[in-house]
Design an enzyme around this catalytic site. Structure first.
Site, PDB file in Angstrom:
ATOM      1  N   HIS A   9      -5.736   8.646  -2.056  1.00 26.34           N
ATOM      2  CA  HIS A   9      -6.356   7.330  -2.224  1.00 26.34           C
ATOM      3  C   HIS A   9      -7.439   7.403  -3.301  1.00 26.34           C
ATOM      4  O   HIS A   9      -8.580   7.022  -3.070  1.00 26.34           O
ATOM      5  CB  HIS A   9      -6.943   6.831  -0.896  1.00 26.34           C
ATOM      6  CG  HIS A   9      -5.893   6.518   0.124  1.00 26.34           C
ATOM      7  ND1 HIS A   9      -5.740   7.271   1.264  1.00 26.34           N
ATOM      8  CD2 HIS A   9      -4.955   5.552   0.178  1.00 26.34           C
ATOM      9  CE1 HIS A   9      -4.740   6.763   1.980  1.00 26.34           C
ATOM     10  NE2 HIS A   9      -4.244   5.717   1.338  1.00 26.34           N
ATOM     11  N   HIS A  33       0.836  -1.197   0.000  1.00 27.78           N
ATOM     12  CA  HIS A  33       0.000   0.000   0.000  1.00 27.78           C
ATOM     13  C   HIS A  33       0.881   1.261   0.000  1.00 27.78           C
ATOM     14  O   HIS A  33       0.650   2.195  -0.772  1.00 27.78           O
ATOM     15  CB  HIS A  33      -0.919  -0.025   1.225  1.00 27.78           C
ATOM     16  CG  HIS A  33      -1.745   1.199   1.406  1.00 27.78           C
ATOM     17  ND1 HIS A  33      -3.074   1.263   1.035  1.00 27.78           N
ATOM     18  CD2 HIS A  33      -1.449   2.416   1.932  1.00 27.78           C
ATOM     19  CE1 HIS A  33      -3.544   2.464   1.315  1.00 27.78           C
ATOM     20  NE2 HIS A  33      -2.582   3.180   1.875  1.00 27.78           N
ATOM     21  N   GLU A  34       1.893   1.257   0.854  1.00 27.73           N
ATOM     22  CA  GLU A  34       2.777   2.426   0.933  1.00 27.73           C
ATOM     23  C   GLU A  34       3.604   2.580  -0.339  1.00 27.73           C
ATOM     24  O   GLU A  34       3.900   3.697  -0.757  1.00 27.73           O
ATOM     25  CB  GLU A  34       3.679   2.347   2.171  1.00 27.73           C
ATOM     26  CG  GLU A  34       2.929   2.365   3.496  1.00 27.73           C
ATOM     27  CD  GLU A  34       1.899   3.483   3.609  1.00 27.73           C
ATOM     28  OE1 GLU A  34       2.138   4.596   3.100  1.00 27.73           O
ATOM     29  OE2 GLU A  34       0.832   3.234   4.207  1.00 27.73           O
ATOM     30  N   HIS A  88       1.923   4.556  -2.894  1.00 32.32           N
ATOM     31  CA  HIS A  88       2.046   5.995  -2.673  1.00 32.32           C
ATOM     32  C   HIS A  88       3.323   6.567  -3.307  1.00 32.32           C
ATOM     33  O   HIS A  88       3.517   7.786  -3.294  1.00 32.32           O
ATOM     34  CB  HIS A  88       2.013   6.326  -1.179  1.00 32.32           C
ATOM     35  CG  HIS A  88       0.645   6.299  -0.579  1.00 32.32           C
ATOM     36  ND1 HIS A  88      -0.368   7.127  -0.999  1.00 32.32           N
ATOM     37  CD2 HIS A  88       0.127   5.525   0.417  1.00 32.32           C
ATOM     38  CE1 HIS A  88      -1.462   6.874  -0.293  1.00 32.32           C
ATOM     39  NE2 HIS A  88      -1.189   5.905   0.570  1.00 32.32           N
TER      40      HIS A  88
END
Length: 180
Positions: A155, A145-146, A149
């Site tokens: 998001h 998930h990171e 980014h």
């Protein structure tokens, strides 16, 4: 003719400086690949990470040394390494995130944080009671998930698509390895 000689001299000098810089980078990379330890920080892992840092909790078990080993395990996971190399990503610092809030109970409970698209990625490693580590697969999902980014701050739909893609690529990598 004199001006031409001066230009040639400057070009040769520039080339020598460039070679010196290249050699210095090569030696630095070798040291990084072998993990240099300095003040509780380690750097290296194929040039994908510059440093690792864990928290020194006075009453926590497992100790910081095991948290550092877990960060290295996460960073060195072959699926994570492949993703980072494929996408051309590097991370300045992979850091343990202080456990604040109770997972699934508190209104705010951060499991990970990506600062400045990879300048620093922080991951929550410890359980709420500081007596153990969160499940490895859960931390991997947070790391994926990171990593999403690295491309998108918000998001939004693009972020969600990339996050799903990274999860798929990670799973596919490990399926190929198990099949081999």
């Amino acid at each position: 003719a004199h001006d031409l000689q001066d230009v040639n001299y400057v070009e040769k000098l520039t080339y020598r400086v460039r070679d010196f810089d290249r050699e210095a980078r090569r030696q630095l990379q070798q040291r990084h690949d072998n993990f240099e330890v300095s003040l509780g920080r380690q750097v290296g892992l194929h040039g994908l990470y510059r440093c690792f840092k864990v928290l020194d909790w006075p009453s926590s078990t497992p100790p910081p040394s095991q948290a550092l080993a877990l960060l290295h395990r996460l960073a060195g996971d072959s699926g994570i390494v492949e993703l980072m190399q494929t996408h051309g990503w590097t991370v300045g610092a992979l850091i343990e995130l202080p456990p604040e809030g109770t997972v699934g109970v508190s209104p705010v409970c951060v499991l990970g944080l990506n600062v400045a698209r990879g300048q620093q990625i922080s991951l929550r490693l410890r359980t709420d009671d500081l007596k153990g580590f969160i499940n490895f697969d859960t931390i991997i999902l947070t790391l994926l998930h990171e990593l999403a980014h690295m491309e998108y701050d918000d998001h939004n739909r693009q972020f969600q698509v990339l996050n799903e893609q990274l999860n798929w690529e990670y799973s596919a990598h490990h399926k190929r390895r198990r099949a081999a």
